[in-house]
Design a protein around this motif. Structure first.
Motif, PDB file in Angstrom:
ATOM      1  N   GLY A 118      54.878  34.309  28.786  1.00 22.63           N
ATOM      2  CA  GLY A 118      54.509  32.853  29.217  1.00 22.63           C
ATOM      3  C   GLY A 118      54.146  32.506  30.466  1.00 22.63           C
ATOM      4  O   GLY A 118      53.950  31.395  30.655  1.00 22.63           O
ATOM      5  N   GLU A 119      54.387  33.333  31.405  1.00 24.24           N
ATOM      6  CA  GLU A 119      54.090  32.935  32.967  1.00 24.24           C
ATOM      7  C   GLU A 119      52.957  33.604  33.460  1.00 24.24           C
ATOM      8  O   GLU A 119      52.630  34.674  33.099  1.00 24.24           O
ATOM      9  CB  GLU A 119      55.351  33.296  33.703  1.00 24.24           C
ATOM     10  N   VAL A 179      41.095  48.960  28.080  1.00 20.61           N
ATOM     11  CA  VAL A 179      42.038  48.048  27.465  1.00 20.61           C
ATOM     12  C   VAL A 179      41.623  46.579  27.850  1.00 20.61           C
ATOM     13  O   VAL A 179      40.924  46.477  28.781  1.00 20.61           O
ATOM     14  CB  VAL A 179      43.507  48.444  27.759  1.00 20.61           C
ATOM     15  N   GLU A 180      41.937  45.779  27.012  1.00 23.70           N
ATOM     16  CA  GLU A 180      41.510  44.182  27.208  1.00 23.70           C
ATOM     17  C   GLU A 180      42.710  43.622  27.556  1.00 23.70           C
ATOM     18  O   GLU A 180      43.818  43.695  26.784  1.00 23.70           O
ATOM     19  CB  GLU A 180      40.566  43.592  26.231  1.00 23.70           C
ATOM     20  N   VAL A 181      42.686  42.356  28.298  1.00 19.65           N
ATOM     21  CA  VAL A 181      43.947  41.370  28.262  1.00 19.65           C
ATOM     22  C   VAL A 181      43.400  40.133  28.685  1.00 19.65           C
ATOM     23  O   VAL A 181      42.566  39.956  29.507  1.00 19.65           O
ATOM     24  CB  VAL A 181      44.832  41.931  29.551  1.00 19.65           C
ATOM     25  N   THR A 182      44.105  39.028  28.271  1.00 20.80           N
ATOM     26  CA  THR A 182      43.571  37.839  28.640  1.00 20.80           C
ATOM     27  C   THR A 182      43.989  37.365  30.050  1.00 20.80           C
ATOM     28  O   THR A 182      45.109  37.813  30.633  1.00 20.80           O
ATOM     29  CB  THR A 182      44.404  36.775  27.867  1.00 20.80           C
ATOM     30  N   CYS A 183      43.040  36.864  30.833  1.00 19.35           N
ATOM     31  CA  CYS A 183      43.410  36.767  32.301  1.00 19.35           C
ATOM     32  C   CYS A 183      42.839  35.165  32.625  1.00 19.35           C
ATOM     33  O   CYS A 183      42.032  34.629  31.747  1.00 19.35           O
ATOM     34  CB  CYS A 183      42.442  37.738  33.195  1.00 19.35           C
ATOM     35  N   GLY A 184      42.970  34.821  33.984  1.00 18.80           N
ATOM     36  CA  GLY A 184      42.623  33.506  34.329  1.00 18.80           C
ATOM     37  C   GLY A 184      42.496  33.435  35.780  1.00 18.80           C
ATOM     38  O   GLY A 184      43.151  34.255  36.423  1.00 18.80           O
ATOM     39  N   CYS A 185      41.694  32.259  36.343  1.00 22.74           N
ATOM     40  CA  CYS A 185      42.040  31.960  37.726  1.00 22.74           C
ATOM     41  C   CYS A 185      42.245  30.456  37.638  1.00 22.74           C
ATOM     42  O   CYS A 185      41.538  29.693  37.158  1.00 22.74           O
ATOM     43  CB  CYS A 185      40.748  32.438  38.453  1.00 22.74           C
ATOM     44  N   TRP A 227      45.028  36.111  37.556  1.00 21.72           N
ATOM     45  CA  TRP A 227      46.492  36.059  36.909  1.00 21.72           C
ATOM     46  C   TRP A 227      46.333  36.770  35.517  1.00 21.72           C
ATOM     47  O   TRP A 227      45.268  36.338  34.771  1.00 21.72           O
ATOM     48  CB  TRP A 227      47.233  35.032  36.864  1.00 21.72           C
ATOM     49  N   VAL A 228      47.276  37.166  34.902  1.00 19.47           N
ATOM     50  CA  VAL A 228      47.338  37.424  33.433  1.00 19.47           C
ATOM     51  C   VAL A 228      48.910  36.810  33.010  1.00 19.47           C
ATOM     52  O   VAL A 228      49.451  36.315  33.879  1.00 19.47           O
ATOM     53  CB  VAL A 228      47.564  38.896  33.131  1.00 19.47           C
ATOM     54  N   SER A 278      49.901  39.003  27.496  1.00 17.42           N
ATOM     55  CA  SER A 278      49.138  37.935  26.556  1.00 17.42           C
ATOM     56  C   SER A 278      47.718  38.442  26.304  1.00 17.42           C
ATOM     57  O   SER A 278      47.123  38.927  27.266  1.00 17.42           O
ATOM     58  CB  SER A 278      49.022  36.550  27.061  1.00 17.42           C
ATOM     59  N   GLY A 279      47.621  38.776  24.958  1.00 14.44           N
ATOM     60  CA  GLY A 279      46.077  39.164  24.583  1.00 14.44           C
ATOM     61  C   GLY A 279      45.716  40.685  25.027  1.00 14.44           C
ATOM     62  O   GLY A 279      44.676  41.471  24.884  1.00 14.44           O
ATOM     63  N   PHE A 280      46.804  41.504  25.187  1.00 16.00           N
ATOM     64  CA  PHE A 280      46.635  42.985  25.610  1.00 16.00           C
ATOM     65  C   PHE A 280      46.519  43.739  24.454  1.00 16.00           C
ATOM     66  O   PHE A 280      47.104  43.459  23.339  1.00 16.00           O
ATOM     67  CB  PHE A 280      47.933  43.661  26.410  1.00 16.00           C
TER      68      PHE A 280
END
Length: 230
Positions: A99-100, A31-37, A94-95, A21-23
């Protein structure tokens, strides 16, 4: 998209980033990618991870609309998110793949980071990949402004600004009205070894072909150029 990211840049293959997602490609060197914690108390903190070919990792936090935490290391982002079991950012950040939520440690996104660590001694000797962020104070508003030093162009911008007697915000295409980074945020300067490092052999460079310039007349650059030719 052919085998790699857009514009012919092949940091990662299609297979390595499939359904991520978001890559997207952010330029020739990252490069960019959506991430989270995820915090059990506060929920998910989401951001945008930048992966540089040098191995550097930076996260712009988007946990709330007003959050201005930018260029955080993964460890600093993990702490900022309120994660209870911190200091395990490779597993906690995480990325999203198909969907996971998938930990960074289980993706190919850390391959340049691991490569930079394994080549640490060579990188330091070559003077590459060891420049932490620096600050210059505006002579008009007295605010500290951050300079990111990942490329030769960025190093030149900082070099010229730091040696200019009357440097001001307008020289860096910003205004004195722009907010200054909080002091608590300025301690994070991009060291790969420790988020709040005050200076070590991993992030402090004493001269290389990226941060010294043969066309500069300052004594530091002159000495480096002369010693390189010796």
């Amino acid at each position: 998209m052919a085998n790699g990211v857009e514009n012919g840049w092949t940091m990662f293959t299609d297979e390595e980033v499939r359904e991520m997602s978001g890559f997207k490609s952010g330029g020739d060197d990252y490069v960019e990618v959506t991430c989270g914690c995820t915090s059990h108390r506060y929920g998910d903190a989401v951001g945008t991870l930048r992966v540089f070919v040098t191995g550097d990792l930076e996260i712009s936090c988007e946990c709330t609309p007003g959050c201005d935490e930018d260029k955080l290391s993964p460890a600093a982002f993990e702490k900022h998110s309120g994660r209870e079991t911190s200091r395990k950012w490779k597993n906690n950040v995480w990325v999203i793949v198909d969907g996971e939520k998938v930990p960074l440690s289980k993706t190919a996104l850390l391959k340049y980071y691991h490569k930079s660590l394994s080549n640490g001694s060579q990188r330091s000797q070559a003077g590459r990949g060891c420049h932490r962020d620096e600050f210059v104070r505006c002579t008009k508003c007295n605010k500290h402004r951050r300079f990111r030093l990942r490329t030769k162009e960025e190093c030149r911008s900082y070099h010229d600004s730091s040696t200019k007697a009357n440097w001001s915000c307008s020289d860096n295409k910003i205004t004195c009205d722009d907010d200054e980074e909080r002091a608590s945020r300025r301690v994070y300067r991009g060291c790969a070894r420790s988020p709040s490092c005050r200076g070590c052999t991993s992030c402090v460079c004493f001269g290389c072909d990226i941060c010294r310039f043969s066309d500069c007349s300052c004594q530091t650059c002159i000495d480096f150029t002369n010693n390189s030719k010796a």
